[in-house]
Design a protein around this motif. Sequence first.
Motif, PDB file in Angstrom:
ATOM      1  N   PRO A 179       0.859  -1.154  -0.086  1.00  0.00           N
ATOM      2  CA  PRO A 179       0.195   0.030   0.012  1.00  0.00           C
ATOM      3  C   PRO A 179       0.648   1.292  -0.035  1.00  0.00           C
ATOM      4  O   PRO A 179       0.249   2.491   0.007  1.00  0.00           O
ATOM      5  N   TYR A 180       2.145   1.175   0.163  1.00  0.00           N
ATOM      6  CA  TYR A 180       2.982   2.347  -0.145  1.00  0.00           C
ATOM      7  C   TYR A 180       3.118   3.046  -1.176  1.00  0.00           C
ATOM      8  O   TYR A 180       3.247   3.998  -1.421  1.00  0.00           O
ATOM      9  N   GLY A 181       3.084   2.181  -2.327  1.00  0.00           N
ATOM     10  CA  GLY A 181       3.328   2.693  -3.882  1.00  0.00           C
ATOM     11  C   GLY A 181       1.702   2.521  -4.470  1.00  0.00           C
ATOM     12  O   GLY A 181       1.003   2.150  -3.945  1.00  0.00           O
ATOM     13  N   ASP A 182       1.950   3.169  -5.643  1.00  0.00           N
ATOM     14  CA  ASP A 182       0.669   3.170  -6.565  1.00  0.00           C
ATOM     15  C   ASP A 182       0.714   2.116  -7.507  1.00  0.00           C
ATOM     16  O   ASP A 182       1.261   2.212  -8.490  1.00  0.00           O
ATOM     17  N   PRO A 183      -0.207   1.182  -7.507  1.00  0.00           N
ATOM     18  CA  PRO A 183      -0.034   0.046  -8.475  1.00  0.00           C
ATOM     19  C   PRO A 183      -0.331   0.553  -9.787  1.00  0.00           C
ATOM     20  O   PRO A 183      -0.042  -0.083 -10.738  1.00  0.00           O
ATOM     21  N   VAL A 184      -1.480   1.473  -9.882  1.00  0.00           N
ATOM     22  CA  VAL A 184      -1.885   2.047 -11.406  1.00  0.00           C
ATOM     23  C   VAL A 184      -0.552   2.738 -11.791  1.00  0.00           C
ATOM     24  O   VAL A 184      -0.421   2.374 -13.194  1.00  0.00           O
ATOM     25  N   LEU A 185       0.221   3.407 -11.114  1.00  0.00           N
ATOM     26  CA  LEU A 185       1.448   4.035 -11.688  1.00  0.00           C
ATOM     27  C   LEU A 185       2.535   2.869 -12.004  1.00  0.00           C
ATOM     28  O   LEU A 185       3.011   3.133 -13.171  1.00  0.00           O
ATOM     29  N   SER A 186       2.558   2.004 -11.307  1.00  0.00           N
ATOM     30  CA  SER A 186       3.403   0.917 -11.610  1.00  0.00           C
ATOM     31  C   SER A 186       3.015   0.171 -12.710  1.00  0.00           C
ATOM     32  O   SER A 186       3.882  -0.061 -13.773  1.00  0.00           O
ATOM     33  N   ARG A 187       1.684  -0.117 -13.095  1.00  0.00           N
ATOM     34  CA  ARG A 187       1.380  -0.901 -14.472  1.00  0.00           C
ATOM     35  C   ARG A 187       1.494   0.388 -15.463  1.00  0.00           C
ATOM     36  O   ARG A 187       1.885  -0.178 -16.545  1.00  0.00           O
ATOM     37  N   ALA A 188       1.259   1.457 -15.195  1.00  0.00           N
ATOM     38  CA  ALA A 188       1.499   2.364 -16.358  1.00  0.00           C
ATOM     39  C   ALA A 188       2.787   2.737 -16.749  1.00  0.00           C
ATOM     40  O   ALA A 188       3.223   2.754 -17.967  1.00  0.00           O
ATOM     41  N   THR A 189       3.857   2.368 -15.863  1.00  0.00           N
ATOM     42  CA  THR A 189       5.017   2.436 -16.321  1.00  0.00           C
ATOM     43  C   THR A 189       5.470   1.471 -17.061  1.00  0.00           C
ATOM     44  O   THR A 189       6.338   1.291 -18.071  1.00  0.00           O
ATOM     45  N   VAL A 190       5.144   0.070 -16.787  1.00  0.00           N
ATOM     46  CA  VAL A 190       5.332  -0.923 -17.691  1.00  0.00           C
ATOM     47  C   VAL A 190       4.776  -0.921 -18.896  1.00  0.00           C
ATOM     48  O   VAL A 190       5.238  -1.313 -20.136  1.00  0.00           O
ATOM     49  N   GLU A 191       3.474  -0.213 -19.031  1.00  0.00           N
ATOM     50  CA  GLU A 191       3.003   0.051 -20.331  1.00  0.00           C
ATOM     51  C   GLU A 191       3.505   1.085 -21.024  1.00  0.00           C
ATOM     52  O   GLU A 191       3.543   0.999 -22.432  1.00  0.00           O
ATOM     53  N   ARG A 192       4.225   1.865 -20.479  1.00  0.00           N
ATOM     54  CA  ARG A 192       5.117   3.050 -21.301  1.00  0.00           C
ATOM     55  C   ARG A 192       6.158   2.723 -21.765  1.00  0.00           C
ATOM     56  O   ARG A 192       6.485   3.073 -22.901  1.00  0.00           O
ATOM     57  N   VAL A 193       6.990   1.557 -21.245  1.00  0.00           N
ATOM     58  CA  VAL A 193       8.127   0.927 -21.778  1.00  0.00           C
ATOM     59  C   VAL A 193       8.058  -0.166 -22.679  1.00  0.00           C
ATOM     60  O   VAL A 193       9.126  -0.781 -23.223  1.00  0.00           O
ATOM     61  N   THR A 194       6.870  -0.522 -22.910  1.00  0.00           N
ATOM     62  CA  THR A 194       6.587  -1.721 -23.845  1.00  0.00           C
ATOM     63  C   THR A 194       5.486  -1.300 -24.756  1.00  0.00           C
ATOM     64  O   THR A 194       4.778  -0.599 -24.614  1.00  0.00           O
ATOM     65  N   VAL A 195       5.459  -2.226 -25.983  1.00  0.00           N
ATOM     66  CA  VAL A 195       4.500  -2.065 -26.926  1.00  0.00           C
ATOM     67  C   VAL A 195       3.337  -3.114 -26.497  1.00  0.00           C
ATOM     68  O   VAL A 195       3.742  -4.133 -25.963  1.00  0.00           O
ATOM     69  N   PRO A 196       2.134  -2.787 -27.076  1.00  0.00           N
ATOM     70  CA  PRO A 196       1.161  -3.956 -26.748  1.00  0.00           C
ATOM     71  C   PRO A 196       1.503  -5.197 -27.453  1.00  0.00           C
ATOM     72  O   PRO A 196       1.102  -5.237 -28.508  1.00  0.00           O
ATOM     73  N   ASP A 197       2.104  -6.063 -26.797  1.00  0.00           N
ATOM     74  CA  ASP A 197       2.636  -7.509 -27.437  1.00  0.00           C
ATOM     75  C   ASP A 197       2.783  -8.405 -26.581  1.00  0.00           C
ATOM     76  O   ASP A 197       2.252  -8.410 -25.358  1.00  0.00           O
ATOM     77  N   GLU A 198       3.148  -9.586 -26.814  1.00  0.00           N
ATOM     78  CA  GLU A 198       3.296 -10.680 -25.849  1.00  0.00           C
ATOM     79  C   GLU A 198       4.340 -10.388 -24.948  1.00  0.00           C
ATOM     80  O   GLU A 198       3.970 -10.873 -23.507  1.00  0.00           O
ATOM     81  N   VAL A 199       5.271  -9.581 -24.844  1.00  0.00           N
ATOM     82  CA  VAL A 199       6.262  -9.304 -23.845  1.00  0.00           C
ATOM     83  C   VAL A 199       5.656  -8.571 -22.701  1.00  0.00           C
ATOM     84  O   VAL A 199       5.619  -8.842 -21.657  1.00  0.00           O
ATOM     85  N   ARG A 200       4.669  -7.491 -23.088  1.00  0.00           N
ATOM     86  CA  ARG A 200       3.688  -6.750 -22.096  1.00  0.00           C
ATOM     87  C   ARG A 200       2.772  -7.806 -21.391  1.00  0.00           C
ATOM     88  O   ARG A 200       2.790  -7.656 -20.195  1.00  0.00           O
TER      89      ARG A 200
END
Length: 62
Positions: A26-47
């Motif tokens: 609960p110390y960090g923001d899971p939505v922000l963490s997911r957004a970070t992964v989505e920002r550095v990947t393209v929508p594909d199998e790796v993501r």
Amino acid sequence: MANIVFAVRLAIRALPTRTLFGSDAPYGDPVLSRATVERVTVPDEVRERVLGGNLAELLGLG
């Protein structure tokens, strides 16, 4: 923040089948963490693997 984004990008590129999504909730923001992964990947199998596929495979669920 830029260092965190760079580290996530580097980990995913170096070890795409061994990188797992997570957050420090609960110390960090899971939505922000997911957004970070989505920002550095393209929508594909790796993501999809990073956001749950690798864990499912590790646990024998997929």
